[in-house]
Design an enzyme around this catalytic site. Structure first.
Site, PDB file in Angstrom:
ATOM      1  N   ILE A  89       0.871  -1.183   0.000  1.00  8.52           N
ATOM      2  CA  ILE A  89       0.000   0.000   0.000  1.00  8.52           C
ATOM      3  C   ILE A  89       0.903   1.227   0.000  1.00  8.52           C
ATOM      4  CG2 ILE A  89      -1.881   1.226   1.148  1.00  8.52           C
ATOM      5  CD1 ILE A  89      -2.466  -1.423   2.670  1.00  8.52           C
ATOM      6  N   ASN A 101      -2.002   4.275  -3.892  1.00 12.58           N
ATOM      7  CA  ASN A 101      -2.755   5.210  -3.051  1.00 12.58           C
ATOM      8  C   ASN A 101      -2.003   6.513  -2.772  1.00 12.58           C
ATOM      9  OD1 ASN A 101      -4.807   5.817  -0.749  1.00 12.58           O
ATOM     10  ND2 ASN A 101      -2.801   5.803   0.285  1.00 12.58           N
ATOM     11  N   TYR A 116      -4.020  17.711 -10.776  1.00 15.67           N
ATOM     12  CA  TYR A 116      -4.553  16.535 -10.066  1.00 15.67           C
ATOM     13  C   TYR A 116      -5.596  15.812 -10.922  1.00 15.67           C
ATOM     14  CZ  TYR A 116      -6.652  14.164  -5.949  1.00 15.67           C
ATOM     15  OH  TYR A 116      -7.133  13.251  -5.046  1.00 15.67           O
ATOM     16  N   LYS A 137      -5.502  11.952 -12.189  1.00 16.93           N
ATOM     17  CA  LYS A 137      -6.525  11.017 -11.719  1.00 16.93           C
ATOM     18  C   LYS A 137      -7.304  10.401 -12.865  1.00 16.93           C
ATOM     19  CE  LYS A 137      -5.856  10.927  -7.309  1.00 16.93           C
ATOM     20  NZ  LYS A 137      -5.066   9.794  -6.802  1.00 16.93           N
TER      21      LYS A 137
END
Ligand code: NAD
Length: 309
Positions: free
Chosen positions: A14, A100, A165, A169
């Site tokens: 992670i 993440n 961003y 994304k």
């Protein structure tokens, strides 16, 4: 006894698991018996500085609760190899990758510098690319792998002050959709989550009463299920926040078909029929390039009609 979602023995990396959502995921994976690599460079929201403490605290907590975890402090962008090596040194393999880690460098587009743009793409997109590429080799060889790409409503819909961003994304959506197809025959499943949760990313921009409803614990169940052996889904986008779990799809309007001759295929034809292009009364939900068959079928019919005239 209802079926349980087991992650027992699975090795999960992670990224950015020293705080926020990643920390919650780390705890929940560990509580289900997974072996967790808690990666975090321990920097600020904008990516400056570093500290081992963020990852160390999470690992200490997991071990205190009887779970298995290893801390990793590598910067995802500059040393993704180090992150994978931590998984291999401690647990011998990797089964699940949760992309993440993230930073914010918000600014209106007018004022956004190239550095603000590339720094954000470097962590979210290029970092995810680099580590996924390294894990991919292992997943392909063992014919098993689960990957989560962390997208955002800002990427799907756009958001003021987040041009950098949102680019990163939405790129992760296309990246995930493609890897789902390339990984299909090797039992590598890749899904994309678009979420809203309370963390240092949102606590200064959302009102307290909204934040109260957005605990990251409400996101983790979907991430655990999507990365379990039981989940059949791949290549899907899920939107999740405050207890809502929904799937997002691309929707294509029924559309306008113009006879493909230069007489009729004109800007004026578009002008007069523009509303038809955006009429969603009849629509479908394409999921792959092959879905363009619809377009080819109809245009070839139009072509034949024209010849038959
Ligand atoms: P957060 O800032 O608490 O967590 C991000 C973590 O990533 C931090 O601990 C940070 O140190 C780490 N990190 C940053 N750059 C790194 C690097 N180069 N290498 C290793 N670690 C690095 O924020 P969060 O809200 O928990 O965000 C987690 C993910 O969820 C991010 O990708 C974010 O964009 C995404 N997301 C969050 C929200 C939200 O509402 N909080 C909404 C949409 C998407």
């Amino acid at each position: 006894m209802p079926e349980q979602v087991s992650l027992k023995g699975k090795v999960v990396i992670i990224t950015g698991a020293g705080g926020g959502l990643g920390k919650v995921y780390a705890h929940q994976f560990a509580s289900r018996g997974a072996k967790v690599v808690v990666n975090d460079l321990g920097g600020s929201l904008t990516g400056s500085g570093n500290s081992n403490r963020a990852a160390d605290v999470v690992v200490e907590e997991i071990r205190k609760n009887g779970g298995t975890a290893a801390a990793d402090y590598n910067n995802l962008v500059t040393n993704p190899e180090g992150i994978l090596q931590t998984a291999l040194d401690n647990f011998g393999t990797v089964d699940i990758l949760i992309n993440n880690a993230g930073i914010l460098k918000d600014s209106s587009f007018k004022n956004m510098t190239e550095k603000q743009f590339t720094d954000v793409l470097d962590v979210h997109l290029n970092g995810a690319f680099k580590l996924t590429k390294l894990c991919w080799e292992i997943f392909k060889a063992k014919k098993y792998g689960r990957i989560i790409m962390t997208a955002s409503p800002a990427g799907l819909y756009g958001n003021f002050g987040q041009a950098n961003y949102s680019c990163a994304k939405l790129a992760l959506v296309g990246f995930g959709e493609t890897l789902a197809k390339e990984g299909y025959n090797s039992n590598i499943k890749v899904n994309i989550i678009s979420l809203l949760a309370k963390s240092r990313m949102t606590e200064t921009v959302l009102p307290p009463d909204v934040l109260e409803k957005l605990s990251p614990e409400k996101i983790a169940p979907l991430v655990l299920y999507l990365t379990s052996e039981m989940c059949p889904s791949t290549g899907s986008i899920y939107e999740v926040a405050a207890g809502l779990f929904a799937q997002i799809k691309w929707q294509r309007s029924g559309g306008l078909y113009l006879n493909p001759s230069s007489d009729t295929l004109t800007p004026e034809a578009i002008l007069y029929k523009f509303n038809e292009i955006s009429d969603f009364t009849e629509s479908d939900y394409p999921t792959m390039l092959k879905d363009y068959n619809k377009v080819w079928d109809i245009t070839s019919t139009l072509g034949k009609n024209e010849q038959g005239k």
